[in-house]
Design a protein around this motif. Structure first.
Motif, PDB file in Angstrom:
ATOM      1  N   MET A  48       0.827  -1.202   0.000  1.00  0.00           N
ATOM      2  CA  MET A  48       0.000   0.000   0.000  1.00  0.00           C
ATOM      3  C   MET A  48       0.867   1.260   0.000  1.00  0.00           C
ATOM      4  SD  MET A  48      -3.059  -1.030   2.622  1.00  0.00           S
ATOM      5  CE  MET A  48      -4.012   0.419   2.123  1.00  0.00           C
ATOM      6  N   ALA A  49       0.361   2.291  -0.656  1.00  0.00           N
ATOM      7  CA  ALA A  49       1.098   3.547  -0.775  1.00  0.00           C
ATOM      8  C   ALA A  49       0.228   4.727  -0.367  1.00  0.00           C
ATOM      9  CB  ALA A  49       1.566   3.745  -2.218  1.00  0.00           C
ATOM     10  N   VAL A  50       0.872   5.840  -0.033  1.00  0.00           N
ATOM     11  CA  VAL A  50       0.178   7.107   0.202  1.00  0.00           C
ATOM     12  C   VAL A  50       0.161   7.856  -1.124  1.00  0.00           C
ATOM     13  CG1 VAL A  50       0.307   9.358   1.332  1.00  0.00           C
ATOM     14  CG2 VAL A  50       0.755   7.277   2.633  1.00  0.00           C
ATOM     15  N   VAL A  51      -1.036   8.270  -1.530  1.00  0.00           N
ATOM     16  CA  VAL A  51      -1.234   8.894  -2.839  1.00  0.00           C
ATOM     17  C   VAL A  51      -1.819  10.293  -2.665  1.00  0.00           C
ATOM     18  CG1 VAL A  51      -2.403   8.663  -5.075  1.00  0.00           C
ATOM     19  CG2 VAL A  51      -1.682   6.612  -3.820  1.00  0.00           C
ATOM     20  N   VAL A  52      -1.337  11.236  -3.481  1.00  0.00           N
ATOM     21  CA  VAL A  52      -1.868  12.604  -3.478  1.00  0.00           C
ATOM     22  C   VAL A  52      -2.214  13.015  -4.910  1.00  0.00           C
ATOM     23  CG1 VAL A  52      -0.570  13.313  -1.431  1.00  0.00           C
ATOM     24  CG2 VAL A  52       0.436  13.633  -3.703  1.00  0.00           C
ATOM     25  N   LYS A  53      -2.939  14.104  -5.028  1.00  0.00           N
ATOM     26  CA  LYS A  53      -3.230  14.666  -6.346  1.00  0.00           C
ATOM     27  C   LYS A  53      -1.922  15.109  -6.995  1.00  0.00           C
ATOM     28  CE  LYS A  53      -6.422  18.013  -8.449  1.00  0.00           C
ATOM     29  NZ  LYS A  53      -7.344  19.142  -8.167  1.00  0.00           N
ATOM     30  N   TYR A  54      -1.861  15.052  -8.319  1.00  0.00           N
ATOM     31  CA  TYR A  54      -0.600  15.335  -9.010  1.00  0.00           C
ATOM     32  C   TYR A  54      -0.065  16.727  -8.690  1.00  0.00           C
ATOM     33  CZ  TYR A  54       2.969  15.293 -12.644  1.00  0.00           C
ATOM     34  OH  TYR A  54       4.173  15.332 -13.306  1.00  0.00           O
ATOM     35  N   ASP A  55      -0.956  17.710  -8.579  1.00  0.00           N
ATOM     36  CA  ASP A  55      -0.506  19.082  -8.310  1.00  0.00           C
ATOM     37  C   ASP A  55      -0.559  19.434  -6.821  1.00  0.00           C
ATOM     38  OD1 ASP A  55      -3.214  19.201  -7.922  1.00  0.00           O
ATOM     39  OD2 ASP A  55      -3.599  20.791  -9.398  1.00  0.00           O
ATOM     40  N   SER A  56      -0.569  18.402  -5.970  1.00  0.00           N
ATOM     41  CA  SER A  56      -0.575  18.625  -4.521  1.00  0.00           C
ATOM     42  C   SER A  56       0.647  19.423  -4.084  1.00  0.00           C
ATOM     43  CB  SER A  56      -0.585  17.274  -3.791  1.00  0.00           C
ATOM     44  OG  SER A  56      -0.300  17.443  -2.413  1.00  0.00           O
ATOM     45  N   PRO A  57       0.499  20.279  -3.081  1.00  0.00           N
ATOM     46  CA  PRO A  57       1.654  21.032  -2.577  1.00  0.00           C
ATOM     47  C   PRO A  57       2.660  20.130  -1.846  1.00  0.00           C
ATOM     48  CG  PRO A  57      -0.256  21.400  -1.182  1.00  0.00           C
ATOM     49  CD  PRO A  57      -0.744  20.656  -2.392  1.00  0.00           C
ATOM     50  N   TYR A  58       2.240  18.914  -1.487  1.00  0.00           N
ATOM     51  CA  TYR A  58       3.130  18.007  -0.771  1.00  0.00           C
ATOM     52  C   TYR A  58       3.944  17.189  -1.771  1.00  0.00           C
ATOM     53  CZ  TYR A  58      -0.369  19.252   2.710  1.00  0.00           C
ATOM     54  OH  TYR A  58      -1.227  19.955   3.522  1.00  0.00           O
ATOM     55  N   LYS A  59       5.231  17.480  -1.825  1.00  0.00           N
ATOM     56  CA  LYS A  59       6.101  16.825  -2.797  1.00  0.00           C
ATOM     57  C   LYS A  59       6.653  15.495  -2.293  1.00  0.00           C
ATOM     58  CE  LYS A  59       5.379  20.247  -5.484  1.00  0.00           C
ATOM     59  NZ  LYS A  59       4.355  20.084  -6.553  1.00  0.00           N
ATOM     60  N   ASN A  60       6.616  15.298  -0.995  1.00  0.00           N
ATOM     61  CA  ASN A  60       7.078  14.036  -0.427  1.00  0.00           C
ATOM     62  C   ASN A  60       6.360  13.805   0.900  1.00  0.00           C
ATOM     63  OD1 ASN A  60       8.658  15.388   1.729  1.00  0.00           O
ATOM     64  ND2 ASN A  60      10.006  15.996   0.040  1.00  0.00           N
ATOM     65  N   LEU A  61       6.589  12.634   1.491  1.00  0.00           N
ATOM     66  CA  LEU A  61       5.868  12.273   2.714  1.00  0.00           C
ATOM     67  C   LEU A  61       6.244  13.171   3.881  1.00  0.00           C
ATOM     68  CD1 LEU A  61       3.846  10.272   3.897  1.00  0.00           C
ATOM     69  CD2 LEU A  61       5.770   8.782   4.495  1.00  0.00           C
ATOM     70  N   LYS A  62       7.496  13.599   3.934  1.00  0.00           N
ATOM     71  CA  LYS A  62       7.923  14.464   5.045  1.00  0.00           C
ATOM     72  C   LYS A  62       7.140  15.778   5.051  1.00  0.00           C
ATOM     73  CE  LYS A  62      12.609  12.799   5.991  1.00  0.00           C
ATOM     74  NZ  LYS A  62      12.323  12.519   7.417  1.00  0.00           N
ATOM     75  N   GLU A  63       6.858  16.323   3.887  1.00  0.00           N
ATOM     76  CA  GLU A  63       6.100  17.575   3.819  1.00  0.00           C
ATOM     77  C   GLU A  63       4.661  17.362   4.298  1.00  0.00           C
ATOM     78  OE1 GLU A  63       6.310  19.408  -0.001  1.00  0.00           O
ATOM     79  OE2 GLU A  63       8.499  19.634   0.038  1.00  0.00           O
ATOM     80  N   LEU A  64       4.088  16.214   3.958  1.00  0.00           N
ATOM     81  CA  LEU A  64       2.737  15.890   4.413  1.00  0.00           C
ATOM     82  C   LEU A  64       2.705  15.781   5.935  1.00  0.00           C
ATOM     83  CD1 LEU A  64      -0.120  15.004   3.150  1.00  0.00           C
ATOM     84  CD2 LEU A  64       0.612  12.698   3.754  1.00  0.00           C
ATOM     85  N   ILE A  65       3.694  15.103   6.495  1.00  0.00           N
ATOM     86  CA  ILE A  65       3.783  14.935   7.948  1.00  0.00           C
ATOM     87  C   ILE A  65       4.008  16.284   8.621  1.00  0.00           C
ATOM     88  CG2 ILE A  65       5.109  13.910   9.832  1.00  0.00           C
ATOM     89  CD1 ILE A  65       3.388  11.898   8.307  1.00  0.00           C
ATOM     90  N   ALA A  66       4.834  17.114   8.031  1.00  0.00           N
ATOM     91  CA  ALA A  66       5.111  18.436   8.606  1.00  0.00           C
ATOM     92  C   ALA A  66       3.837  19.270   8.700  1.00  0.00           C
ATOM     93  CB  ALA A  66       6.156  19.161   7.761  1.00  0.00           C
TER      94      ALA A  66
END
Length: 333
Positions: A137-155
């Motif tokens: 399983m993976a974490v998926v975002v919209k292509y133009d999401s501001p989160y470029k990697n998982l660390k940014e999402l967590i931040a």
């Protein structure tokens, strides 16, 4: 924070030598059971999904490669998140001519019932035969999401609790438990929103109503190739061959291993000779070129667990999942 799903798999593999030695006479062929009539292969979900594709693939290979000398008609018993099919299989106690394909819901659906203090049929009421693969399983975002990697999402989640909206199907299901595992490892809180099905989750993500979702990488391939979605990280032990540029959560600093197992179980009380026969048969299946192609095409992680190992894995996973369900407020702590 170390997440214990990885430990479950390590412990299971640690007992491999003992289990194989204990069962080696049967595996070598010293069994008296050989099927002489069709084996009903039951899928607890509707055709077309991951479980249905697994059942059709396994049944077809078993027949075409003549691993079993009889047919294995696939019988679909969907409903109740696996409850209908499990009830049907449990009625065949002691009968070795019935098998069921397993995945996380056969553990999670009953677990939500038992944790509420009610009784129901659970995975512990069956004879486990094998586990053959893990669907990652993976974490998926919209292509133009501001989160470029998982660390940014967590931040972002750390900056404001529950500000990051995750979508998935059913609180207490695999999607929500992956999100809970990641939240626990990262020390954050996400806002998990449940939808009726995967199509609704996809639409919500593309419409900007949620920030992220969890999904199987292969299922998301059309959206990834079409550049409407991006994957941030995979909750696997190591990178997948089909997605070599996709980092694991471990690489990103979050020790999360979470996936869906694909296995086989039988009714309770079937003869030991039948268990040994099926262990041997599914071991042969796992070694065929056709099954290896299925694994590679679907970016799955291959494995082989015998009856003892599969039972231990499922029991340990149930214990681990129970803790996550309590964290989600589904069961009393």
């Amino acid at each position: 924070m170390k997440v214990s799903v990885r430990n479950i798999r390590i412990i299971v593999l640690a007992v491999l030598a003992f289990s194989v030695l204990a069962l080696s006479p049967a595996i070598a062929g010293a069994v008296s059971f050989v099927p002489t009539k069709p084996i009903e292969f039951i899928c607890f979900f509707s055709p077309g999904g991951g479980s249905g594709i697994f059942a059709e693939t396994v049944g077809s290979i078993m027949e075409k490669e003549k691993i079993v000398p009889v047919s294995m008609p696939r019988i679909y018993k969907p409903g109740g998140g696996s409850a209908v099919g499990m009830a049907y299989l449990s009625e065949k106690k002691g009968n070795p001519y019935f098998l069921g394909s397993t995945a996380n819901p056969i553990i999670l659906t009953p677990l939500k019932v038992t944790l509420s203090g009610r009784k129901t049929i659970t995975h512990r009421d069956f004879t486990k035969i094998t586990i053959l693969a893990f669907d990652e399983m993976a974490v998926v975002v919209k292509y133009d999401s501001p989160y470029k990697n998982l660390k940014e999402l967590i931040a972002a989640a750390k900056a404001k609790s529950k500000s990051v909206k995750f979508g998935g199907t059913a609180v207490g299901g695999t999607d929500s438990l992956l999100v809970a595992s990641l939240a626990k490892a990262a020390g954050v809180e996400f806002n998990f929103i449940a939808f009726q099905g995967g199509g609704e989750v996809n639409a919500a993500l593309l419409g900007g109503h949620i920030d992220a979702m969890s999904a199987n990488p292969t299922e998301m391939l059309p959206q990834i190739e079409g550049k409407t979605m991006r994957m941030l990280a995979i909750a696997a032990e190591k990178r997948l061959a089909g997605f070599k540029d996709l980092p694991t959560m471990k690489e990103m600093g979050y020790n999360v291993i979470f996936n869906t197992h694909r296995g086989i179980m039988a009714p309770a009380g079937i003869p030991a000779e039948a268990v040994a026969y099926y262990e041997n048969a599914f071991k042969k299946l796992s070694e065929t070129d056709a099954f290896k192609k299925y694994i590679a095409d679907n970016n799955m992680t291959p494995t082989y667990m015998n009856s003892v190992q599969a039972a231990k894995y499922m029991n340990d996973f149930a214990d681990y999942a129970a803790g996550l369900l309590r964290d989600l407020g589904i069961a009393k702590k």
